[in-house]
Design a protein around this motif. Structure first.
Motif, mmCIF file in Angstrom:
data_model
loop_
_atom_site.group_PDB
_atom_site.id
_atom_site.type_symbol
_atom_site.label_atom_id
_atom_site.label_comp_id
_atom_site.label_asym_id
_atom_site.label_seq_id
_atom_site.Cartn_x
_atom_site.Cartn_y
_atom_site.Cartn_z
ATOM 1 N N LEU A 315 -5.059 7.329 -10.188
ATOM 2 C CA LEU A 315 -5.909 7.899 -9.142
ATOM 3 C C LEU A 315 -5.225 7.786 -7.780
ATOM 4 O O LEU A 315 -5.183 8.728 -7.000
ATOM 5 C CB LEU A 315 -7.274 7.192 -9.131
ATOM 6 C CG LEU A 315 -8.311 7.692 -8.124
ATOM 7 C CD1 LEU A 315 -8.683 9.134 -8.395
ATOM 8 C CD2 LEU A 315 -9.558 6.808 -8.174
ATOM 9 N N SER A 357 -10.107 4.979 -17.372
ATOM 10 C CA SER A 357 -9.816 6.384 -17.057
ATOM 11 C C SER A 357 -10.280 6.678 -15.637
ATOM 12 O O SER A 357 -11.112 5.949 -15.080
ATOM 13 C CB SER A 357 -10.562 7.306 -18.031
ATOM 14 O OG SER A 357 -11.956 7.231 -17.780
ATOM 15 N N GLU A 358 -9.751 7.747 -15.055
ATOM 16 C CA GLU A 358 -10.189 8.152 -13.716
ATOM 17 C C GLU A 358 -11.682 8.473 -13.719
ATOM 18 O O GLU A 358 -12.392 8.172 -12.762
ATOM 19 C CB GLU A 358 -9.398 9.383 -13.262
ATOM 20 C CG GLU A 358 -7.944 9.109 -12.956
ATOM 21 C CD GLU A 358 -7.223 10.368 -12.500
ATOM 22 O OE1 GLU A 358 -7.404 11.415 -13.151
ATOM 23 O OE2 GLU A 358 -6.508 10.306 -11.500
ATOM 24 N N GLU A 359 -12.155 9.094 -14.811
ATOM 25 C CA GLU A 359 -13.573 9.453 -14.912
ATOM 26 C C GLU A 359 -14.461 8.233 -14.685
ATOM 27 O O GLU A 359 -15.470 8.305 -13.987
ATOM 28 C CB GLU A 359 -13.879 10.072 -16.286
ATOM 29 C CG GLU A 359 -13.444 11.517 -16.442
ATOM 30 C CD GLU A 359 -11.982 11.671 -16.863
ATOM 31 O OE1 GLU A 359 -11.211 10.701 -16.767
ATOM 32 O OE2 GLU A 359 -11.617 12.791 -17.275
ATOM 33 N N GLU A 360 -14.072 7.095 -15.290
ATOM 34 C CA GLU A 360 -14.873 5.878 -15.143
ATOM 35 C C GLU A 360 -14.911 5.398 -13.693
ATOM 36 O O GLU A 360 -15.915 4.863 -13.235
ATOM 37 C CB GLU A 360 -14.317 4.754 -16.023
ATOM 38 C CG GLU A 360 -14.611 4.936 -17.500
ATOM 39 C CD GLU A 360 -13.937 3.847 -18.332
ATOM 40 O OE1 GLU A 360 -14.103 2.651 -18.014
ATOM 41 O OE2 GLU A 360 -13.214 4.203 -19.289
ATOM 42 N N PHE A 362 -14.698 7.326 -10.934
ATOM 43 C CA PHE A 362 -15.634 8.204 -10.225
ATOM 44 C C PHE A 362 -17.069 7.786 -10.552
ATOM 45 O O PHE A 362 -17.927 7.724 -9.668
ATOM 46 C CB PHE A 362 -15.413 9.678 -10.610
ATOM 47 C CG PHE A 362 -14.262 10.332 -9.895
ATOM 48 C CD1 PHE A 362 -12.973 10.266 -10.403
ATOM 49 C CD2 PHE A 362 -14.467 11.032 -8.708
ATOM 50 C CE1 PHE A 362 -11.905 10.877 -9.753
ATOM 51 C CE2 PHE A 362 -13.404 11.645 -8.046
ATOM 52 C CZ PHE A 362 -12.129 11.567 -8.572
ATOM 53 N N ALA A 363 -17.334 7.484 -11.828
ATOM 54 C CA ALA A 363 -18.690 7.099 -12.244
ATOM 55 C C ALA A 363 -19.126 5.800 -11.569
ATOM 56 O O ALA A 363 -20.241 5.699 -11.054
ATOM 57 C CB ALA A 363 -18.747 6.961 -13.764
ATOM 58 N N GLU A 368 -19.349 12.660 -8.767
ATOM 59 C CA GLU A 368 -19.014 13.596 -9.827
ATOM 60 C C GLU A 368 -17.495 13.604 -9.980
ATOM 61 O O GLU A 368 -16.776 13.534 -8.985
ATOM 62 C CB GLU A 368 -19.475 14.991 -9.400
ATOM 63 C CG GLU A 368 -20.293 15.740 -10.419
ATOM 64 C CD GLU A 368 -20.880 16.988 -9.791
ATOM 65 O OE1 GLU A 368 -20.101 17.902 -9.479
ATOM 66 O OE2 GLU A 368 -22.111 17.013 -9.606
ATOM 67 N N TYR A 369 -17.009 13.723 -11.213
ATOM 68 C CA TYR A 369 -15.566 13.727 -11.439
ATOM 69 C C TYR A 369 -14.911 14.946 -10.775
ATOM 70 O O TYR A 369 -15.434 16.054 -10.851
ATOM 71 C CB TYR A 369 -15.259 13.733 -12.936
ATOM 72 C CG TYR A 369 -13.777 13.788 -13.233
ATOM 73 C CD1 TYR A 369 -12.946 12.706 -12.920
ATOM 74 C CD2 TYR A 369 -13.199 14.921 -13.798
ATOM 75 C CE1 TYR A 369 -11.589 12.751 -13.164
ATOM 76 C CE2 TYR A 369 -11.825 14.976 -14.052
ATOM 77 C CZ TYR A 369 -11.037 13.889 -13.730
ATOM 78 O OH TYR A 369 -9.684 13.941 -13.975
ATOM 79 N N SER A 371 -11.318 16.932 -10.839
ATOM 80 C CA SER A 371 -10.031 17.005 -11.534
ATOM 81 C C SER A 371 -8.904 17.032 -10.504
ATOM 82 O O SER A 371 -9.127 17.368 -9.333
ATOM 83 C CB SER A 371 -9.976 18.247 -12.422
ATOM 84 O OG SER A 371 -9.918 19.383 -11.598
#
Ligand code: 8DG
Ligand code: MN
Ligand code: MN
Length: 377
Positions: A315, A357-360, A362-363, A368-369, A371
């Motif tokens: 990230l 992960s990057e998604e985690e 952001f969460a 919101e994720y 890209s």
């Protein structure tokens, strides 16, 4: 205002049209009026002013409609008085007198040339400019002792100021992956930086390296540079070891943007395709003439992360710098968390939040994720 910031910075629609009047696609980034003022502020060492212009410039780029008049900009965040005046000028007269004056000033021109040398920052360039040094030729005859980075920067000045294309980045990726996997099988190499965001050119190529077994990645940078050196493609390198374990950021109190990963700022030799079969003796002989030798110098950053910090490192090293800045501000001001390229610390729960992960990440931040291609702020 936090809701507006969130909407503007993190939840942009997937497809956007540039504010066409100010940003026709054909205009190079460096000529974008607010970017010139941001750069000029950076070259003056005025970080606050630079960020203000960067934010207004990014906001304009994010608009999903053409800007026909400043009235349309009413109510938008990140646009200060000064930026609005510049935009007004561009809309009314096709250009901003302030921007034109900045671009033609001897200070701006000299500072751009001098900071264009790899290894030369604003402070050094400013000192040289005060001594009357405005060009590379003047620097070379000034008698100043240059450090190894600056010597390499001067030697490969033309190459390093020519943008790296996507094809060149891909070719460099092959070289780096081969070297990494030959010294540590199973290691993973990820293209980061602007190219991961989908940019078609960049000032360097950034790689993040890790290994699924934590610990195996330690000391990897030295092995990789030794391998690149033995293959004759390492023109310059400066390696920094990992210092995170010695003094981790401690509740995110670190103010610096610099992370503590094992890393290497390097210059690699990229042999151009058609020249690969050429006689190596000839290649050596051509080295003095940067115009027609069959290779070029490319700036490459290698960063090594333990797998447990990889998502944060990815990230952080994907950028853009402004996006990272806004995300870290969001973490502090809205979530009372400290985000770095190593970790995410929750100041309320007094504990680190893990992520694979990057998604985690952001969460964790309640976002919101986005890209990589949406992070070009
Ligand atoms: P460009 O090379 O095409 O000009 O753009 P870029 O790829 O976005 O910029 P970059 O200067 O190569 O930086 C890539 C990302 O790496 C950027 O978001 C900031 C991040 N980064 C860190 N730590 C450090 C650091 O210590 N130094 C630098 N220069 N960049 C860092 O996370
Ligand atoms: Mn880069
Ligand atoms: Mn870089």
């Amino acid at each position: 205002s936090s809701r507006v910031l969130k909407r503007q910075c993190f939840q942009r629609p997937a497809t956007r049209v540039r504010g066409a009047l100010l940003y026709p696609d054909t205009i190079p980034f460096s000529l974008i009026p607010l970017a010139v003022l941001a750069e000029s502020a950076e070259l003056n060492g005025d970080e606050g002013r630079a960020v203000a212009f960067r934010r207004s410039e990014a906001l304009l780029r994010s608009l999903d409609r053409r800007v026909q008049g400043v009235a349309e900009l009413r109510g938008l965040p990140c646009l200060g008085e000064h930026s609005r005046r510049v935009i007004q000028d561009v809309l009314d007269n096709g250009e901003s007198s302030e921007v034109e004056e900045t671009k033609s000033s001897s200070r701006y021109k000299a500072m751009k040339v001098l900071t264009g040398i790899f290894g030369v920052g604003v402070k050094t360039a400013k000192r040289w400019f005060t001594e009357g040094i405005c060009s590379l030729a003047q620097l070379e005859t000034s008698g100043h002792t240059l450090n190894p980075a600056q010597q390499a920067g001067l030697k490969y000045y033309a190459d390093l100021n020519q943008p790296v294309t996507r094809d060149e980045a891909d070719a460099i990726s092959v070289t780096v992956e081969e070297a990494v996997c030959s010294v540590l099988p199973g290691a993973q190499v990820t293209l980061a930086g602007g190219f991961r965001r989908g940019k078609t050119s960049g000032h360097d190529v950034d790689f993040l390296i890790t290994h699924p077994d934590e610990g195996k990645e330690e000391g990897l940078v030295h092995k990789v540079t030794a391998c690149l050196e033995s293959r004759g493609v390492l023109l310059y390198h400066q390696t920094t070891r990992n210092t995170y374990q010695e003094s981790p950021e401690g509740a995110g109190r670190s103010r610096s943007n610099m992370d503590r990963f094992e890393r290497c700022f390097s210059i690699l030799k990229l042999v151009q395709e058609q020249a690969k079969d050429q006689d190596p003796v000839q290649v050596e002989a051509d080295q003095t003439d940067s115009g027609c030798r069959p290779w070029r110098a490319v700036r490459v950053d290698l960063v090594v992360s333990p797998i447990s910090q990889f998502a944060f490192a990815l990230l952080g090293w994907t950028g853009s710098k402004l996006f990272e800045r806004e995300m870290r501000r969001w973490a502090v001001h809205e979530k009372s968390m400290s985000l770095s390229s190593h970790a995410l610390y929750d100041n309320n729960q007094k504990r680190y939040l893990t992520a694979s992960s990057e998604e985690e990440i952001f969460a964790h931040l309640g976002l919101e994720y986005v890209s990589p291609s949406g992070r070009n702020a």
